[in-house]
Motif scaffolding. Sequence first.
Motif, mmCIF file in Angstrom:
data_model
loop_
_atom_site.group_PDB
_atom_site.id
_atom_site.type_symbol
_atom_site.label_atom_id
_atom_site.label_comp_id
_atom_site.label_asym_id
_atom_site.label_seq_id
_atom_site.Cartn_x
_atom_site.Cartn_y
_atom_site.Cartn_z
ATOM 1 N N GLN A 158 0.802 -1.224 0.000
ATOM 2 C CA GLN A 158 0.000 0.000 0.000
ATOM 3 C C GLN A 158 0.827 1.262 0.000
ATOM 4 O O GLN A 158 0.297 2.327 -0.291
ATOM 5 C CB GLN A 158 -0.977 -0.036 1.148
ATOM 6 C CG GLN A 158 -0.434 -0.041 2.536
ATOM 7 C CD GLN A 158 -1.618 0.281 3.448
ATOM 8 O OE1 GLN A 158 -2.484 1.050 3.051
ATOM 9 N NE2 GLN A 158 -1.652 -0.311 4.620
ATOM 10 N N PHE A 159 2.168 1.167 0.293
ATOM 11 C CA PHE A 159 3.003 2.375 0.244
ATOM 12 C C PHE A 159 4.078 2.191 -0.832
ATOM 13 O O PHE A 159 4.468 1.079 -1.138
ATOM 14 C CB PHE A 159 3.677 2.618 1.594
ATOM 15 C CG PHE A 159 2.691 2.772 2.735
ATOM 16 C CD1 PHE A 159 1.418 3.280 2.516
ATOM 17 C CD2 PHE A 159 3.051 2.409 4.018
ATOM 18 C CE1 PHE A 159 0.521 3.425 3.569
ATOM 19 C CE2 PHE A 159 2.164 2.555 5.090
ATOM 20 C CZ PHE A 159 0.892 3.052 4.854
ATOM 21 N N LYS A 160 4.564 3.327 -1.391
ATOM 22 C CA LYS A 160 5.573 3.248 -2.458
ATOM 23 C C LYS A 160 6.885 2.699 -1.888
ATOM 24 O O LYS A 160 7.335 3.105 -0.811
ATOM 25 C CB LYS A 160 5.813 4.637 -3.044
ATOM 26 C CG LYS A 160 4.583 5.222 -3.750
ATOM 27 C CD LYS A 160 4.845 6.656 -4.194
ATOM 28 C CE LYS A 160 5.579 6.718 -5.497
ATOM 29 N NZ LYS A 160 4.917 7.625 -6.497
ATOM 30 N N SER A 161 7.517 1.777 -2.622
ATOM 31 C CA SER A 161 8.759 1.200 -2.073
ATOM 32 C C SER A 161 10.006 1.702 -2.796
ATOM 33 O O SER A 161 11.116 1.413 -2.349
ATOM 34 C CB SER A 161 8.699 -0.335 -2.174
ATOM 35 O OG SER A 161 8.379 -0.676 -3.508
ATOM 36 N N GLU A 162 9.841 2.511 -3.870
ATOM 37 C CA GLU A 162 11.075 3.040 -4.481
ATOM 38 C C GLU A 162 11.666 4.099 -3.545
ATOM 39 O O GLU A 162 10.947 4.712 -2.760
ATOM 40 C CB GLU A 162 10.845 3.616 -5.877
ATOM 41 C CG GLU A 162 9.783 4.654 -6.014
ATOM 42 C CD GLU A 162 8.419 3.997 -6.261
ATOM 43 O OE1 GLU A 162 8.279 2.763 -6.113
ATOM 44 O OE2 GLU A 162 7.474 4.745 -6.520
ATOM 45 N N PRO A 163 13.004 4.304 -3.604
ATOM 46 C CA PRO A 163 13.653 5.243 -2.673
ATOM 47 C C PRO A 163 13.060 6.640 -2.812
ATOM 48 O O PRO A 163 12.879 7.124 -3.931
ATOM 49 C CB PRO A 163 15.118 5.230 -3.099
ATOM 50 C CG PRO A 163 15.286 4.038 -3.967
ATOM 51 C CD PRO A 163 13.947 3.743 -4.576
ATOM 52 N N ILE A 164 12.783 7.303 -1.701
ATOM 53 C CA ILE A 164 12.184 8.634 -1.727
ATOM 54 C C ILE A 164 13.105 9.628 -2.443
ATOM 55 O O ILE A 164 12.624 10.548 -3.113
ATOM 56 C CB ILE A 164 11.861 9.107 -0.281
ATOM 57 C CG1 ILE A 164 11.172 10.475 -0.312
ATOM 58 C CG2 ILE A 164 13.089 9.135 0.595
ATOM 59 C CD1 ILE A 164 10.617 10.929 1.015
ATOM 60 N N GLU A 165 14.447 9.354 -2.372
ATOM 61 C CA GLU A 165 15.391 10.294 -3.001
ATOM 62 C C GLU A 165 15.205 10.347 -4.513
ATOM 63 O O GLU A 165 15.638 11.282 -5.167
ATOM 64 C CB GLU A 165 16.844 9.903 -2.664
ATOM 65 C CG GLU A 165 17.236 10.118 -1.203
ATOM 66 C CD GLU A 165 16.713 9.018 -0.297
ATOM 67 O OE1 GLU A 165 16.162 8.034 -0.831
ATOM 68 O OE2 GLU A 165 16.820 9.166 0.942
ATOM 69 N N MET A 166 14.558 9.309 -5.073
ATOM 70 C CA MET A 166 14.292 9.328 -6.533
ATOM 71 C C MET A 166 13.388 10.506 -6.868
ATOM 72 O O MET A 166 13.507 11.132 -7.907
ATOM 73 C CB MET A 166 13.571 8.042 -6.939
ATOM 74 C CG MET A 166 14.398 6.790 -6.844
ATOM 75 S SD MET A 166 15.126 6.443 -8.430
ATOM 76 C CE MET A 166 13.665 5.844 -9.290
ATOM 77 N N ASP A 167 12.418 10.766 -5.968
ATOM 78 C CA ASP A 167 11.375 11.760 -6.279
ATOM 79 C C ASP A 167 11.568 13.092 -5.561
ATOM 80 O O ASP A 167 11.012 14.098 -5.978
ATOM 81 C CB ASP A 167 10.001 11.184 -5.886
ATOM 82 C CG ASP A 167 9.724 9.869 -6.611
ATOM 83 O OD1 ASP A 167 8.986 9.033 -6.059
ATOM 84 O OD2 ASP A 167 10.275 9.681 -7.718
ATOM 85 N N TYR A 168 12.317 13.078 -4.431
ATOM 86 C CA TYR A 168 12.447 14.307 -3.633
ATOM 87 C C TYR A 168 13.893 14.568 -3.245
ATOM 88 O O TYR A 168 14.650 13.626 -2.997
ATOM 89 C CB TYR A 168 11.612 14.205 -2.342
ATOM 90 C CG TYR A 168 10.126 14.089 -2.571
ATOM 91 C CD1 TYR A 168 9.527 12.847 -2.764
ATOM 92 C CD2 TYR A 168 9.307 15.221 -2.631
ATOM 93 C CE1 TYR A 168 8.159 12.735 -2.997
ATOM 94 C CE2 TYR A 168 7.943 15.110 -2.862
ATOM 95 C CZ TYR A 168 7.375 13.873 -3.043
ATOM 96 O OH TYR A 168 6.029 13.756 -3.274
ATOM 97 N N ILE A 169 14.248 15.846 -3.138
ATOM 98 C CA ILE A 169 15.507 16.247 -2.495
ATOM 99 C C ILE A 169 15.158 16.443 -1.026
ATOM 100 O O ILE A 169 14.216 17.183 -0.709
ATOM 101 C CB ILE A 169 16.032 17.579 -3.081
ATOM 102 C CG1 ILE A 169 16.345 17.422 -4.567
ATOM 103 C CG2 ILE A 169 17.255 18.057 -2.303
ATOM 104 C CD1 ILE A 169 16.428 18.749 -5.308
ATOM 105 N N ILE A 170 15.857 15.733 -0.124
ATOM 106 C CA ILE A 170 15.552 15.836 1.301
ATOM 107 C C ILE A 170 16.402 16.952 1.895
ATOM 108 O O ILE A 170 17.624 16.909 1.783
ATOM 109 C CB ILE A 170 15.848 14.499 2.027
ATOM 110 C CG1 ILE A 170 15.130 13.334 1.339
ATOM 111 C CG2 ILE A 170 15.443 14.591 3.501
ATOM 112 C CD1 ILE A 170 13.611 13.446 1.319
#
Length: 289
Positions: free
Chosen positions: A2-14
């Motif tokens: 139910q939650f996205k499993s690709e690394p968050i860094e792919m989509d966002y700059i933290i």
Amino acid sequence: KQFKSEPIEMDYIIAEEIGSGQFATVRRCIERSSGKEFAAKFVRKKRIIGSRRGLLLEDIEREVNILKKLNHDNIVKLFNVYDNGNEVILILELVKGGELFDYLAGKEGLEETQAIAFIKQILLGLDHMHSKNIVHLDLKPENIMLLDKETQRLKLIDFGLSRVVNTGSDIREILGTPEFVAPEIINYEPITLATDLWSVGVITYNLLSGASPFLGDTKQETFANITAVDYFFDSTHFSDLAQHFISNLLVKDGRKRLTVDQCLQHDWIKQNDSYLLSETVIQLANNYQ
Ligand SMILES: Cc1ccnnc1
């Protein structure tokens, strides 16, 4: 899944940390595709059953499912959820104005018109939640944030203890923060929507005076003050209307407390409407001189 499993860094700059709590850290982040700013709330998952650190996935899912049901200007919006194994990461609307708690710090209470404007927004957000039978259960100045320093717009940000209260499943768990919890929480009685209205009473007292009506030297003393509804309006910070509003919320029996609708219709809140309207008329008149 139910939650996205690709690394968050792919989509966002933290970016930098902007908040942290017992089980979560919040960092500003920028969506790569749009350049838009959000808040990334990293919620630690419990690794070992019984360990005090982290939350059970079912508790995190509860907060996510509640946030998904809510859509209101005075409630922080949820846009996406990632799961990187150790943490669940909530992508939330970015709220930059700091906590109401810090805004109050160092002040001996707010001007009545300012307090009314804040309480009215909390009530509007609560009205949206209660219309869906969702109770917050952790309303306090730390969980209320200013959208930004300039405007005086507020958002409720933390739904970690929120529940859906429906007839039948009566929830009886010790929750919340001692200073702000209602008597039914301490007495282990069924929790209802009215539980939030007690907290609104405490927050209103707090905004007007800078003081906390039931705070004792120990948790036990605070609980004793709450179950005895032992508080007083000690000073000049409270108009008669404000005292009437607060004393109809700090009522032991939840069934006798004002509801959100009754609060929004109360003269203490309504008086501000005419004040704001008159201010607007004066501004307009000045513009045309
Ligand atoms: C701390 C926080 C939480 C949610 N959105 N912005 C900031």
